[in-house]
Design a protein around this motif. Structure first.
Motif, PDB file in Angstrom:
ATOM      1  N   ASP A  95     -15.789  -7.853   5.464  1.00  0.00           N
ATOM      2  CA  ASP A  95     -17.251  -8.497   5.775  1.00  0.00           C
ATOM      3  C   ASP A  95     -17.539  -9.872   5.087  1.00  0.00           C
ATOM      4  N   ASP A  96     -16.276 -10.478   5.041  1.00  0.00           N
ATOM      5  CA  ASP A  96     -16.324 -11.946   4.529  1.00  0.00           C
ATOM      6  C   ASP A  96     -16.290 -12.281   3.232  1.00  0.00           C
ATOM      7  N   GLN A  97     -16.078 -10.676   2.729  1.00  0.00           N
ATOM      8  CA  GLN A  97     -16.125 -10.774   1.046  1.00  0.00           C
ATOM      9  C   GLN A  97     -14.804 -10.153   0.596  1.00  0.00           C
ATOM     10  N   VAL A  98     -14.212 -10.627  -0.501  1.00  0.00           N
ATOM     11  CA  VAL A  98     -12.810 -10.097  -1.067  1.00  0.00           C
ATOM     12  C   VAL A  98     -12.991  -8.648  -1.379  1.00  0.00           C
ATOM     13  N   GLY A  99     -12.203  -7.887  -0.966  1.00  0.00           N
ATOM     14  CA  GLY A  99     -12.291  -6.471  -1.219  1.00  0.00           C
ATOM     15  C   GLY A  99     -11.529  -6.146  -2.105  1.00  0.00           C
ATOM     16  N   GLY A 100     -10.548  -6.866  -2.628  1.00  0.00           N
ATOM     17  CA  GLY A 100      -9.443  -6.501  -3.562  1.00  0.00           C
ATOM     18  C   GLY A 100      -8.457  -7.535  -3.254  1.00  0.00           C
ATOM     19  N   TYR A 101      -7.056  -7.017  -3.786  1.00  0.00           N
ATOM     20  CA  TYR A 101      -5.933  -7.963  -3.830  1.00  0.00           C
ATOM     21  C   TYR A 101      -4.724  -7.064  -3.164  1.00  0.00           C
ATOM     22  N   THR A 102      -3.670  -7.617  -2.601  1.00  0.00           N
ATOM     23  CA  THR A 102      -2.696  -6.554  -1.862  1.00  0.00           C
ATOM     24  C   THR A 102      -1.356  -7.625  -1.946  1.00  0.00           C
ATOM     25  N   GLN A 103      -0.251  -6.559  -2.075  1.00  0.00           N
ATOM     26  CA  GLN A 103       1.121  -7.127  -1.936  1.00  0.00           C
ATOM     27  C   GLN A 103       1.880  -6.042  -1.402  1.00  0.00           C
ATOM     28  N   ILE A 104       2.832  -6.590  -0.479  1.00  0.00           N
ATOM     29  CA  ILE A 104       3.509  -5.462   0.242  1.00  0.00           C
ATOM     30  C   ILE A 104       5.038  -5.607  -0.066  1.00  0.00           C
ATOM     31  N   TYR A 105       5.752  -4.571  -0.410  1.00  0.00           N
ATOM     32  CA  TYR A 105       7.145  -4.661  -0.982  1.00  0.00           C
ATOM     33  C   TYR A 105       7.927  -3.998   0.252  1.00  0.00           C
ATOM     34  N   GLU A 106       9.312  -4.476  -0.028  1.00  0.00           N
ATOM     35  CA  GLU A 106      10.344  -3.998   0.988  1.00  0.00           C
ATOM     36  C   GLU A 106      10.297  -2.413   0.752  1.00  0.00           C
ATOM     37  N   GLY A 107      10.536  -1.601   1.920  1.00  0.00           N
ATOM     38  CA  GLY A 107      10.756  -0.341   2.006  1.00  0.00           C
ATOM     39  C   GLY A 107       9.248   0.520   2.432  1.00  0.00           C
ATOM     40  N   ASN A 108       8.655  -0.426   2.878  1.00  0.00           N
ATOM     41  CA  ASN A 108       7.166   0.157   3.429  1.00  0.00           C
ATOM     42  C   ASN A 108       6.140   0.434   2.162  1.00  0.00           C
ATOM     43  N   LEU A 109       6.303   0.051   1.121  1.00  0.00           N
ATOM     44  CA  LEU A 109       5.429   0.312   0.085  1.00  0.00           C
ATOM     45  C   LEU A 109       4.479  -0.960  -0.066  1.00  0.00           C
ATOM     46  N   THR A 110       3.183  -0.346   0.055  1.00  0.00           N
ATOM     47  CA  THR A 110       1.767  -1.686  -0.071  1.00  0.00           C
ATOM     48  C   THR A 110       1.189  -0.989  -1.702  1.00  0.00           C
ATOM     49  N   PHE A 111       0.860  -2.021  -2.408  1.00  0.00           N
ATOM     50  CA  PHE A 111      -0.078  -1.752  -3.453  1.00  0.00           C
ATOM     51  C   PHE A 111      -1.110  -2.759  -2.999  1.00  0.00           C
ATOM     52  N   THR A 112      -2.412  -2.100  -3.527  1.00  0.00           N
ATOM     53  CA  THR A 112      -3.914  -2.782  -3.261  1.00  0.00           C
ATOM     54  C   THR A 112      -4.636  -2.456  -4.508  1.00  0.00           C
ATOM     55  N   THR A 113      -5.506  -3.623  -4.897  1.00  0.00           N
ATOM     56  CA  THR A 113      -6.741  -3.239  -5.782  1.00  0.00           C
ATOM     57  C   THR A 113      -7.877  -3.391  -4.719  1.00  0.00           C
ATOM     58  N   VAL A 114      -8.727  -2.372  -5.471  1.00  0.00           N
ATOM     59  CA  VAL A 114     -10.091  -2.491  -4.851  1.00  0.00           C
ATOM     60  C   VAL A 114     -11.270  -3.060  -5.595  1.00  0.00           C
ATOM     61  N   ARG A 115     -11.682  -4.094  -5.456  1.00  0.00           N
ATOM     62  CA  ARG A 115     -12.422  -4.945  -6.300  1.00  0.00           C
ATOM     63  C   ARG A 115     -13.874  -4.270  -6.653  1.00  0.00           C
ATOM     64  N   GLY A 116     -14.221  -4.017  -7.715  1.00  0.00           N
ATOM     65  CA  GLY A 116     -15.618  -3.408  -8.209  1.00  0.00           C
ATOM     66  C   GLY A 116     -15.384  -2.114  -8.235  1.00  0.00           C
ATOM     67  N   ALA A 117     -14.184  -1.449  -8.248  1.00  0.00           N
ATOM     68  CA  ALA A 117     -14.172   0.199  -8.100  1.00  0.00           C
ATOM     69  C   ALA A 117     -13.628   0.653  -9.583  1.00  0.00           C
ATOM     70  N   GLY A 118     -14.286   1.828  -9.722  1.00  0.00           N
ATOM     71  CA  GLY A 118     -13.719   2.708 -11.163  1.00  0.00           C
ATOM     72  C   GLY A 118     -12.497   3.520 -10.667  1.00  0.00           C
ATOM     73  N   HIS A 119     -12.345   4.629 -11.671  1.00  0.00           N
ATOM     74  CA  HIS A 119     -11.100   5.439 -11.278  1.00  0.00           C
ATOM     75  C   HIS A 119     -11.253   6.237 -10.054  1.00  0.00           C
ATOM     76  N   GLN A 120     -12.683   6.687  -9.590  1.00  0.00           N
ATOM     77  CA  GLN A 120     -12.785   7.271  -8.372  1.00  0.00           C
ATOM     78  C   GLN A 120     -13.377   6.305  -7.327  1.00  0.00           C
ATOM     79  N   VAL A 121     -12.421   5.449  -6.867  1.00  0.00           N
ATOM     80  CA  VAL A 121     -12.422   4.282  -5.874  1.00  0.00           C
ATOM     81  C   VAL A 121     -13.632   4.743  -4.728  1.00  0.00           C
TER      82      VAL A 121
END
Length: 500
Positions: free
Chosen positions: A440-466
């Motif tokens: 919705d035109d807002q930053v939801g978090g940040y992401t990076q993709i690695y070789e081997g089909n691994l994706t890491f992403t953050t979720v902005r404004g979320a605690g432990h229970q995202v």
């Protein structure tokens, strides 16, 4: 000097059993997780087996597949007390995972809102160890209902993950929630290996009860100490798919949130996060990093290390480490929390201990002699917990599974700094730059993709229970994961619209 020594003694005398905090409140999985992880590095708790989990060393010849004829319909939940009208089906009941011990796991299952006959099957596992996927995952995070503050009525979670999949919640191991064993010794002999074996036995038998899902794409999701359970169960499935007859489970991927991955980096990253968020001083961080040995071969915690840890605990004691900026529960509903009431644990506890609710859920059929608790008060010492699951993640990536890791960026117990340090140990090259993703035109978090089909992403404004703190972003995330689509890194590219 005397005061400093006294404070050190207070810290070292804290019981090392992982369920100590749960005995006080029966609620917070972060408290349980913190005590457990710190206990692993204390010399007096060194009896925990930290060797790698290896399914090849386990005898699966005893996998028991029982007849499940008629059990599915018996498990059908007609309606939960105080529940609003819904069109999807829900089920709850027990699956025996060890007949000789009388060990049975409780599950809760909700079909997808639409197209349940074609959408994938998703298993959700919470952590602790010893915390309930029914209480947390189903009732506070990704399930279809939330409990009102009256602890009598439910309301719809419009961001429930059964909008994207058929979702299965499992209370594991025995002694957690409504799951039980007739052999009391089982409650004193739980650990990662037993959990993986029982979780696998549960799944094989559950699929006999619900055979329409046998060939369906299957995914495992969860958070926290689920960072152990999930890779271990996934590796067990892959091993048995190759080595047992007629037990093929169509595992397609795993997704884990704020997960415990590697003891050393989990601990270091936590203190780095505190310092970077102005919770502890640079001097305290330097003391911890210099004097604390969090490795599996370490000699426990030195005096200087304990001083640094105590300084940190003093500064975090009044915070909800689930979310360092969230209000804490003061026994009354709060208007400060945007997406999650800080007292929701209390509502869920009261609701799930109502006899009519348990009857509707087909739960507590043996009348266990203790209340349902979000985190178990009856489980004894944990027997085994590998110091790292990095080798398992490497194996899953090498096997071609879809592997995603996500971090709520306000979590202080397994923060984003810990996860980034752990991912570095995989030694994978990234295939995309570190970029913001959008909803919705807002930053939801940040992401990076690695070789081997691994994706890491953050979720902005979320605690432990995202999914509790950022439900719309979490649903957006799981939809992309299940569909094998990258998160949109341009404001003009959104695969799924937000849900109103």
């Amino acid at each position: 000097m005397r005061l400093k020594i006294a404070l050190i003694l207070m810290l070292t005398l804290v019981p090392s059993s992982f369920f100590t905090a749960a005995e006080k409140s029966g609620k917070k999985q972060t408290e349980v997780l913190y005590n457990f992880c710190m206990g692993k590095v204390r010399e007096k708790n060194s009896k925990i087996d930290t060797r790698d989990f290896n399914p090849a060393s386990i005898d699966f010849g005893g996998v028991e597949i029982s007849t499940q004829k008629g059990e599915k319909e018996n498990d059908r939940i007609k309606r939960l007390p105080g529940q609003p009208e819904v069109e999807f089906k829900q089920y709850g009941g027990y699956v025996t995972v060890d007949r000789s011990a009388g060990r049975a796991y409780y599950y809760y299952f909700v079909e997808a809102h639409h197209a349940p006959q074609s959408l994938p099957l998703l298993l959700w596992l919470n952590g602790g160890p010893g915390c309930s996927s029914l209480g947390y995952g189903a009732m506070e995070e990704v399930g279809p209902f939330r409990v009102h503050s009256d602890a009598q009525t439910l309301y719809l979670n419009k961001f429930s993950w059964n909008q994207a999949a058929n979702v299965l919640f499992l209370e594991s191991p025995a002694g957690v929630g409504f799951s039980y064993s007739n052999r009391s010794a089982d409650l004193r002999s739980n650990g990662d290996r037993r959990s993986a074996i029982d979780n696998y036995n549960f799944l094989v038998n559950w699929l006999e009860r619900f055979p329409e899902y046998k060939d369906r794409a299957f995914y495992i999701a969860g958070e926290s100490y689920g960072g152990h359970y999930i890779p271990q169960l996934a590796q067990t499935i892959l091993y048995n798919n190759q080595n047992l007859n007629n037990t093929i489970i169509n595992l397609s991927g795993i997704i884990i949130g704020n997960p415990t991955i590697n003891d050393e980096t989990d601990a270091k990253g936590m203190y780095e996060y505190y310092e970077s968020h102005a919770i502890i001083s640079k001097q305290t961080l330097n003391r911890v990093l210099r004097y604390c040995d969090f490795t599996d071969s370490g000699n426990g915690l030195s005096t200087q290390c304990l001083i640094g840890m105590l300084e940190s605990e003093r500064n975090t004691a009044a915070l909800d480490i689930y979310n360092i900026y969230a209000p804490t529960c003061n026994t009354s509903p709060s208007s400060q929390a945007v997406n999650i009431d800080p007292c929701i644990d209390q509502y869920v506890h009261t609701y799930l201990n109502r006899p009519e609710v348990q009857q509707a859920l087909h739960a507590n059929i043996t009348k266990i002699p203790y209340d349902w608790q979000a985190c178990s008060k009856v489980i004894g010492e944990w027997q085994d917990s590998p110091s790292t699951v990095i080798p398992h993640l490497k194996d899953l990536i090498a096997a071609g599974l879809r592997v995603w890791i996500y971090s709520g960026d306000l979590d202080g117990i397994v923060p984003v700094t810990s996860t980034k340090l752990s991912i570095q140990l995989l030694k994978l090259n990234h295939t995309t730059p570190w970029l913001p993703w959008y909803l919705d035109d807002q930053v939801g978090g940040y992401t990076q993709i690695y070789e081997g089909n691994l994706t890491f992403t953050t979720v902005r404004g979320a605690g432990h229970q995202v999914p509790s703190y950022q439900p719309s972003r979490a649903l957006f995330l799981i939809k992309h994961f299940l569909n094998g689509k990258h998160l949109p890194t341009s404001r003009n590219l959104t695969l799924f619209s937000s849900i109103s």
